[in-house]
Write an enzyme that holds these catalytic residues in place. Structure first.
Site, PDB file in Angstrom:
ATOM      1  N   TYR A   1      -3.097   9.599   5.968  1.00  0.00           N
ATOM      2  CA  TYR A   1      -1.695   9.340   6.329  1.00  0.00           C
ATOM      3  C   TYR A   1      -1.544   9.282   7.845  1.00  0.00           C
ATOM      4  CZ  TYR A   1       3.302  10.332   7.012  1.00  0.00           C
ATOM      5  OH  TYR A   1       4.610  10.292   7.418  1.00  0.00           O
TER       6      TYR A   1
HETATM    7  P1  NAP Z   1      10.973   8.205   1.007  1.00  0.00           P
HETATM    8  O1  NAP Z   1      12.221   8.829   0.504  1.00  0.00           O
HETATM    9  O2  NAP Z   1       9.710   8.424   0.250  1.00  0.00           O
HETATM   10  O3  NAP Z   1      11.260   6.635   1.116  1.00  0.00           O
HETATM   11  C1  NAP Z   1      10.248   5.715   1.264  1.00  0.00           C
HETATM   12  C2  NAP Z   1      10.771   4.356   0.821  1.00  0.00           C
HETATM   13  O4  NAP Z   1       9.697   3.405   0.903  1.00  0.00           O
HETATM   14  C3  NAP Z   1      11.300   4.326  -0.610  1.00  0.00           C
HETATM   15  O5  NAP Z   1      12.586   3.762  -0.649  1.00  0.00           O
HETATM   16  C4  NAP Z   1      10.312   3.430  -1.342  1.00  0.00           C
HETATM   17  O6  NAP Z   1      10.898   2.594  -2.311  1.00  0.00           O
HETATM   18  C5  NAP Z   1       9.824   2.559  -0.193  1.00  0.00           C
HETATM   19  N1  NAP Z   1       8.585   1.907  -0.612  1.00  0.00           N
HETATM   20  C6  NAP Z   1       7.415   2.496  -0.948  1.00  0.00           C
HETATM   21  N2  NAP Z   1       6.551   1.564  -1.379  1.00  0.00           N
HETATM   22  C7  NAP Z   1       7.201   0.370  -1.328  1.00  0.00           C
HETATM   23  C8  NAP Z   1       6.857  -0.957  -1.657  1.00  0.00           C
HETATM   24  N3  NAP Z   1       5.651  -1.288  -2.139  1.00  0.00           N
HETATM   25  N4  NAP Z   1       7.775  -1.936  -1.462  1.00  0.00           N
HETATM   26  C9  NAP Z   1       9.004  -1.640  -0.988  1.00  0.00           C
HETATM   27  N5  NAP Z   1       9.401  -0.398  -0.657  1.00  0.00           N
HETATM   28  C10 NAP Z   1       8.505   0.597  -0.825  1.00  0.00           C
HETATM   29  O7  NAP Z   1      10.699   8.610   2.518  1.00  0.00           O
HETATM   30  P2  NAP Z   1      11.597   9.487   3.507  1.00  0.00           P
HETATM   31  O8  NAP Z   1      11.484  10.913   3.121  1.00  0.00           O
HETATM   32  O9  NAP Z   1      12.930   8.844   3.634  1.00  0.00           O
HETATM   33  O10 NAP Z   1      10.754   9.286   4.867  1.00  0.00           O
HETATM   34  C11 NAP Z   1      10.998   8.191   5.700  1.00  0.00           C
HETATM   35  C12 NAP Z   1       9.842   7.990   6.670  1.00  0.00           C
HETATM   36  O11 NAP Z   1       9.610   9.185   7.421  1.00  0.00           O
HETATM   37  C13 NAP Z   1       8.503   7.622   6.034  1.00  0.00           C
HETATM   38  O12 NAP Z   1       7.932   6.571   6.803  1.00  0.00           O
HETATM   39  C14 NAP Z   1       7.681   8.893   6.204  1.00  0.00           C
HETATM   40  O13 NAP Z   1       6.298   8.611   6.285  1.00  0.00           O
HETATM   41  C15 NAP Z   1       8.215   9.401   7.515  1.00  0.00           C
HETATM   42  N6  NAP Z   1       8.028  10.841   7.818  1.00  0.00           N
HETATM   43  C16 NAP Z   1       8.013  11.786   6.859  1.00  0.00           C
HETATM   44  C17 NAP Z   1       7.907  13.136   7.186  1.00  0.00           C
HETATM   45  C18 NAP Z   1       7.965  14.214   6.125  1.00  0.00           C
HETATM   46  O14 NAP Z   1       8.031  15.407   6.482  1.00  0.00           O
HETATM   47  N7  NAP Z   1       7.980  13.862   4.859  1.00  0.00           N
HETATM   48  C19 NAP Z   1       7.821  13.516   8.525  1.00  0.00           C
HETATM   49  C20 NAP Z   1       7.854  12.539   9.520  1.00  0.00           C
HETATM   50  C21 NAP Z   1       7.969  11.195   9.152  1.00  0.00           C
HETATM   51  P3  NAP Z   1      11.478   3.167  -3.716  1.00  0.00           P
HETATM   52  O15 NAP Z   1      12.759   3.855  -3.358  1.00  0.00           O
HETATM   53  O16 NAP Z   1      11.665   1.943  -4.529  1.00  0.00           O
HETATM   54  O17 NAP Z   1      10.439   4.113  -4.259  1.00  0.00           O
END
Ligand code: NAP
Length: 217
Positions: free
Chosen positions: A132
Site C-alpha cells: 500500500y
Molecule cells: P473508502 O471509503 O474505501 O473509499 C474508496 C472508494 O474507492 C470507494 O468509493 C470505492 O468504490 C472506490 N473504488 C475502489 N475500487 C474502485 C474501482 N475499481 N472503480 C471505481 N471506484 C473504486 O476510502 P476512504 O476511507 O474514504 O479513504 C479515502 C482515501 O484516503 C483513500 O485513497 C485511502 O487510501 C486514503 N487514506 C486512508 C487512510 C486510512 O487511515 N484509512 C489514511 C490516509 C489516507 P465503492 O464505493 O464502489 O466500493
C-alpha cells in the site's frame, strides 16, 4: 468551478461531494462505479459518471474529466482486498487519472495520499502494509513529475468521528488521527486556495480551523 471527485462514493468522497455542493461557486461531478450509487449524488444535485477504475483506460477517464476544472483522487482499494487490487487501484488507477488529467487539459489535481509515503516508510512498515505504501509512494512520485497544478494531501489515520473543523497541517506533523469529514473540509479548502498548488502536506486533528491551517501552508 467543476470538480471531478474520483472515489466519490467512498467515505471521504461522500463528505467531499456534499461539501462541494454546499458551496455557491463549485460543483461536483462524482465518479462512481455502480448504478445504485447514483441517487445519493442526484439528491445532492451532483452530476455523476460511472467508471470502473480497474477496467477504464486513460481515454475513458479523460472523457469523464472533460469540462471539469479540477480533479480530486480519493479512491482506494481498501484494506479488505489483496495486494493485486492495491496495485490496480492505489497505484495504476491513480496514475491513469493523472495521465487522463493531462490528456483532458485539467491542470488542477489534488491527490489524497497516505500519511507517510517516503522510501524510509516503505522500508519500515510491516511487510503486509508495504504494498500500500509502495503504491501511494509511486503515485505521488508520478504526480510530482508532471506539470499539473497538484497538491498532495497526506492525512493521518482516518476515523468516522464527528468533524471538529480543526486540524494541524504542515509538511511534517506528528502522527495522529483525523475524522474523514475534516479531511473532506481540508480538500475543499485546498480547492479554494491556489496557494496550495505545488505543495504537499500532512494533516491530523488539531487546534487550528481548517481554513486558517490551509491558508497558512
Ligand atoms: P473508502 O471509503 O474505501 O473509499 C474508496 C472508494 O474507492 C470507494 O468509493 C470505492 O468504490 C472506490 N473504488 C475502489 N475500487 C474502485 C474501482 N475499481 N472503480 C471505481 N471506484 C473504486 O476510502 P476512504 O476511507 O474514504 O479513504 C479515502 C482515501 O484516503 C483513500 O485513497 C485511502 O487510501 C486514503 N487514506 C486512508 C487512510 C486510512 O487511515 N484509512 C489514511 C490516509 C489516507 P465503492 O464505493 O464502489 O466500493
Amino acid at each position: 468551478m467543476k470538480v471531478l471527485v474520483i472515489g466519490a462514493n467512498g467515505q471521504v468522497g461522500k463528505h467531499l461531494v456534499a461539501k462541494i455542493q454546499d458551496t455557491s461557486d463549485i460543483k461536483a461531478k462524482a465518479m462512481i462505479r455502480k448504478e445504485e450509487q447514483v441517487p445519493y449524488f442526484e439528491d445532492l444535485g451532483a452530476e455523476t459518471v460511472l467508471t470502473d477504475l480497474e477496467k477504464a483506460d486513460i481515454d475513458e477517464i479523460a472523457k469523464a474529466a472533460e469540462g471539469t476544472d479540477a480533479i480530486v483522487f480519493t479512491a482506494g482499494s481498501g484494506p479488505k482486498t489483496g495486494d493485486d487490487k492495491t496495485m490496480l487501484i492505489d497505484l495504476d488507477a491513480a496514475v491513469k487519472t493523472i495521465e487522463a488529467a493531462k490528456k483532458a487539459g485539467v491542470k488542477r489535481y489534488i491527490m489524497v495520499s497516505s500519511f507517510d509515503t517516503t522510501r524510509e516508510e516503505i522500508q519500515s512498515v510491516p511487510s503486509s502494509f508495504a504494498p500500500y505504501v509502495v503504491a501511494k509512494h509511486y503515485a505521488d512520485v508520478w504526480l510530482r513529475a508532471t506539470d499539473l497544478d497538484y497538491t498532495i494531501v497526506h492525512p493521518g489515520g482516518l476515523t468516522n468521528d464527528a468533524a471538529t473543523g480543526k486540524v494541524q497541517a504542515a509538511e511534517n506533523v506528528g502522527r495522529g488521527e483525523i475524522p474523514r469529514e475534516d479531511v473532506a473540509s481540508v480538500l475543499l479548502a485546498t480547492l479554494q486556495n491556489d496557494s496550495t498548488i505545488g505543495k504537499e502536506f500532512q494533516v491530523v486533528g488539531g487546534e487550528t480551523t481548517v481554513d486558517d491551517a490551509v491558508k497558512a501552508l
